[in-house]
Design an enzyme around this catalytic site. Structure first.
Site, PDB file in Angstrom:
ATOM      1  N   GLU A 170      18.667  -8.415  56.186  1.00 42.07           N
ATOM      2  CA  GLU A 170      18.443  -7.756  57.472  1.00 42.07           C
ATOM      3  C   GLU A 170      16.974  -7.362  57.694  1.00 42.07           C
ATOM      4  O   GLU A 170      16.587  -7.036  58.809  1.00 42.07           O
ATOM      5  CB  GLU A 170      19.339  -6.522  57.581  1.00 42.07           C
ATOM      6  N   GLU A 219      21.510  -0.152  49.356  1.00 45.09           N
ATOM      7  CA  GLU A 219      22.685  -0.618  50.100  1.00 45.09           C
ATOM      8  C   GLU A 219      23.859  -0.799  49.157  1.00 45.09           C
ATOM      9  O   GLU A 219      23.703  -1.372  48.071  1.00 45.09           O
ATOM     10  CB  GLU A 219      22.343  -1.971  50.757  1.00 45.09           C
ATOM     11  N   GLU A 239      24.177 -12.331  43.736  1.00 46.98           N
ATOM     12  CA  GLU A 239      23.545 -11.080  43.332  1.00 46.98           C
ATOM     13  C   GLU A 239      24.141 -10.540  42.041  1.00 46.98           C
ATOM     14  O   GLU A 239      23.429 -10.023  41.179  1.00 46.98           O
ATOM     15  CB  GLU A 239      23.681 -10.050  44.463  1.00 46.98           C
ATOM     16  N   HIS A 292      26.980 -11.308  50.186  1.00 45.51           N
ATOM     17  CA  HIS A 292      26.659  -9.907  49.926  1.00 45.51           C
ATOM     18  C   HIS A 292      27.568  -9.325  48.844  1.00 45.51           C
ATOM     19  O   HIS A 292      28.767  -9.213  49.025  1.00 45.51           O
ATOM     20  CB  HIS A 292      26.793  -9.085  51.213  1.00 45.51           C
ATOM     21  N   ASP A 327      19.046  -5.142  45.886  1.00 49.76           N
ATOM     22  CA  ASP A 327      18.122  -5.719  46.866  1.00 49.76           C
ATOM     23  C   ASP A 327      16.673  -5.385  46.556  1.00 49.76           C
ATOM     24  O   ASP A 327      15.758  -6.050  47.072  1.00 49.76           O
ATOM     25  CB  ASP A 327      18.479  -5.234  48.276  1.00 49.76           C
ATOM     26  N   HIS A 354      16.648  -8.419  51.008  1.00 51.74           N
ATOM     27  CA  HIS A 354      17.674  -7.832  51.888  1.00 51.74           C
ATOM     28  C   HIS A 354      17.608  -8.585  53.214  1.00 51.74           C
ATOM     29  O   HIS A 354      16.643  -8.455  53.976  1.00 51.74           O
ATOM     30  CB  HIS A 354      17.356  -6.342  52.066  1.00 51.74           C
ATOM     31  N   HIS A 402      26.796  -2.407  47.299  1.00 49.45           N
ATOM     32  CA  HIS A 402      27.070  -3.796  46.928  1.00 49.45           C
ATOM     33  C   HIS A 402      28.413  -3.900  46.222  1.00 49.45           C
ATOM     34  O   HIS A 402      28.544  -4.631  45.234  1.00 49.45           O
ATOM     35  CB  HIS A 402      25.950  -4.347  46.041  1.00 49.45           C
TER      36      HIS A 402
END
Lengths: 255, 255, 255, 255, 255, 255
Positions: free
Chosen positions: D120, D32, D180, D175, D43, D118, D34
């Site tokens: 989701e 994904e 992160e 996010h 992730d 992650h 970032h």
């Protein structure tokens, strides 16, 4: 006789027929017990025989029969607990129909007919057709058409009167009865042994379905009505009426 | 009146009823056009009303109705091309039935009844029941039972004669006709407007299904027969006959 | 009051509203235990009540509620081991959403709102929307839009302060607590019995989920926080705030 | 250091560890975007790094990471319209989890931990666990347990205060933000380029989701909050807190 | 000759054979172009013919053939873009195998043999067997066994030498070549027209598969090698070797 | 060295490469026992290593490896009953491939290569590609292409002769043998322990598959042939031949 089975054609011959726009009939059957007096394949042999004859008459083709069908229901086929009856989940039937129709459409076929020989297939065939049409639409194909029929729906009242002499029990309990046995006696006499027919009144059921199956509701024979009145002559009549009626219907429908 | 809707009980009250071994009725309907004279919810309101009354009579419970059903077929519901008709794929119906039955079984329920109000649901309900029984068997649960019924199958010949006066067109084309309209007039008169009934003879169809749908085969109203003969009085009679018949049947079946 | 439930309209009236481009709200709930003091249907009754009022305000329609939802999770709903809780597999929820949205799109609806009343549905609803949009795209429909919302996300800080007086435990443990009980007291007082409220501090959980469920983590009541502070007055406030907030949001979003 | 990656063991060594009853951690990530300042693999790298350290501490093993995850949602990951983000359908995630857990159970593993990186993925992982437990139950395996956790849920308030100095925007918009980025700076500094950080206030969203995605709601960077405050030092702290907290939790949970 | 086709038996005769513990062979084929010189059904006719003979020799039964198979791959069957080739999705093949095996097991059959005539079916058959065994295990059936074989794997080197005289191109490109054509000439000479054989060297392919298919990689005939060396005599030899070899193998395997 | 792993790029860098039209390689592996002398990850490490080198040579990118694969088959991988082997259902593999390819296509990638390291994946990868192409077609994307290859198919006869000195047992039984062990010795010597190699002749199997697995058919080591002849030097040769051959093939194929 012209070859009508797609499987028996080499691909160039098939391509030629497709180019001519001929309809393709697909027999859909099952492997299901039909009593101690008859083989377990009438639901596939009968629509195949009818499809062959109709295809001859209307210049159509016959795709390989789908030999396994949806689960036998107690009130129309004795129930799926019976030995020999070999059925698929509904989704498997639906996907098979969907996949075959989409492939025929890819070849260029635009007129298809699902000739059903097993009552319980009906709804899952219809769903397969709907899914195929949906995906074909996504592929930009909007002129593909498909007819679903059960051959017994083409037997007229006159024939019923001739055969049943006023004792017609309804198609619902005709499983392994006069209709199928007569057709088999005419078409595949070696697969019927009339000495094994169990004579009993038509099965009666309450107006609901019970699960798990109550085996005692199904006559021991597995048939829902007696085939003792069956004859090859009746079979010949029924076949002729169905072939004629279906042929006429297809000519009109695809016009 | 005792509360019969599971959704209206707090969980301890529900647990108590389950412990008593009461049956659970689950209305299964659809959102489907029923002509210009009637709302689109009869297929869910009618089995719900019947389930409530039966549950009162036999000390049962009613689970929340399943409000969306399988695709309307042209020859029994006008066809799934009609506006308003809002249908699920067959697999979605099947999985919903399967999941709900398994949960009821987990709670300890052992007697369940699917009260169908939408003809096209039948096969996909049956498949859902079969899948549920299969998985329950894998969980070691072998005493779970399930009845599938469509309420109109409990209307006797005497009532048909009273209502139709010899002109009964068959349940097949009763979509949006006298049966459903009468029941709605009795139960939900505000959802019927008799001035909008289109009077036309029962729809007639060839003995096959054609896909994609030929819209011109369906009467413009979306009904397959005329509701002009409908009345609240007829509805009261039908309701009473169904509630009585279903109650009697369940008492016997689960005995 | 104008009728807002699609199910209560005859199809021509529905067609007329669709032509006007009105949005359609679809309540998505569950059948889930909510403690010994309350019925098991708040997750479907509450989004339905809100949807009705919002639809009145913004000239929208309400589709039949989806009455069963995804499996209750221990930290937000007590867990799916509780009796009465009756849940669907994730795929079943997703397919139901997908199918209903696609049918609405076929009718011509272009603005849809999924009004969620059961936290655990969220991800499976979102997947259903994604699958519907994908298939609609394949059908050439690119102007269909869908909003997903959970009604409690529209309660503002002022209302929270009024209701919880600084003791707001977070929505996470509001299962069967002040929020839902107050709304039910306002809307369906007959389905709440405040004498059965168990007064206990909000449930606390470790920062992970454990499977299979450890039943001892869930308070015996099945609620995750106490509803003793609930009142019809609070419910009235919450309802008003949600209806107002959602209406405003939809007007903006679909502009 | 002891080898903890299952993939790096020969099968007899793995068998030996399984016999000892050690827990197995399975990192679940995604590919994904970032932001322009960081690689697209945090992730999966972050839960892997944490799993390795926890496994060292509690004598566990680490299964190969699941490198692709569920679709990025706009309000937690920027949205699945972003380039580079490469996601699976929900069912694919669920089935992968189900299949891997069942295989571990077949080997004899009884304690498993899904370490999610992650957001989701959460619901689809939970469904995968539920399906695995169901099928294992059908195989007579009832002592298999599984923990699902997201590593950020183990960061305590003290650390949040240290790092964010009172400006914590909530995990929802973290996010590609400080959390992160700090961890990546500590663990994989070569995959971060702080000069590319876009400094913008945390993204704000309305209290609903809109489909199809409105790209303009996501900051151009693809991040939902600014990483400018990120540092390797913060990352070291977070890592240490997570590894400690998760290790402690697992020791207790599996006791 | 004893009847070996299950479909041709009445159910009591089938029950009797099942009680004796006989193995059941299930031919699995496809509808696939096999060049301009041959019909499109060899993949189903050949395993059926072999199954019948093996069943005669080892006192087994033959279930109805599965007439549609997995998608033709370019390097083993010319590719699924060819007209006439009518294939199923992999899942459909897998589910069909699974369902049929489970039904046979329900009847009491414990020894089954999938006799494959279409290379591309192999993996999807194997998956179907695995899923069937899994579900049968959940039903407590652990003594069910299943053999998967492709008939050409039983042709020994001596026969290959006799037939190909040192020019054996490998089974990979034997699609529509000497093997199948010889068998068809022996068994169904009316379905072969040797005058239409296209003589070309065996097709050669790069060591990878390319999608979408590059049609120009497949010889125009649709065959991957020339059938010009085919003869009924070769066919007779191959048939005899396969029937003998498979019979011997089954006797040993099921001992 | 240029970064080739997509996961290590920030999204703008990835977008830039996609705009240039570079191919993307996706290693597809498995977690599978490979004997007592070697780790269980060669099927993912080897195609990853090859993909990296090919990507460097042809200016391509490498997507994250798919780390779990289809069920080990006895005659090519020892069987799925072995401990450590951790496999997915066929459908899960197929859907993963389908989903990843569709996402890459959404980004604009048009040239993809599935670099397979686990024989049993082949058919399920092919099905995943077919499903992806079908859905992309529905999205109007018709210029997406995908190559499937297994790296060992690029080893030429000269290398085989050099390595096996005339004793090449065939790829079929090379599981855990000279090929994979040599590559691992060259690339990951720490994951091989040559002292644990079991020296036994290549496994021999009857020309059919038997289910459930007969464990005694698989050598106790889990390898199907002996790795004793393996060496890092051989590994270096194989790697070089594969990287060269695959690079050449891709340049031609995508031209």
């Amino acid at each position: 006789m012209r070859r009508v089975h797609i499987g028996e054609l080499a691909w160039p011959a098939y391509v030629e027929k497709v180019r001519q726009g001929v309809p393709v009939l697909i027999p859909v059957g099952s492997l299901e017990q039909h009593g101690p007096h008859m083989s377990m394949n009438p639901d596939v042999l009968l629509p195949t025989a009818i499809s062959e004859r109709v295809a001859q008459n209307i210049d159509g083709l016959v795709a390989p029969a789908i030999a396994y069908g949806y689960k036998s229901q107690q009130k129309s086929g004795g129930g799926n607990h019976m030995p020999g009856t070999t059925s698929l989940d509904g989704l498997t039937v639906t996907q098979t129909i969907r996949d075959v129709l989409k492939e025929l459409a890819r070849h260029g076929v635009r007129k298809t007919v699902l000739v059903n020989g097993h009552y319980e297939n009906s709804a899952f065939i219809a769903e397969g057709v709907d899914l195929a049409l949906r995906e074909l639409r996504w592929d930009g194909i909007r002129d593909f058409s498909c007819i679903i029929l059960s051959y017994w729906d083409f037997i007229d009242q006159a024939s019923i009167d001739t055969i049943y002499q006023g004792d017609f029990p309804g198609w619902a309990v005709e499983h392994g009865g006069v209709l199928e046995t007569s057709l088999m006696l005419h078409l595949h006499p070696d697969l019927v042994d009339m000495s094994q027919v169990r004579d009993h009144p038509p099965a009666t059921f309450p107006p609901y379905d019970f699960f798990p199956i109550k085996p005692e509701w199904t006559p021991e024979s597995g048939c829902l009505s007696s085939a003792s009145r069956a004859s090859a002559e009746h079979g010949k009549l029924i076949l002729s009426v169905c072939v004629q009626g279906i042929g006429d219907a297809l000519r009109t429908a695809f016009d």
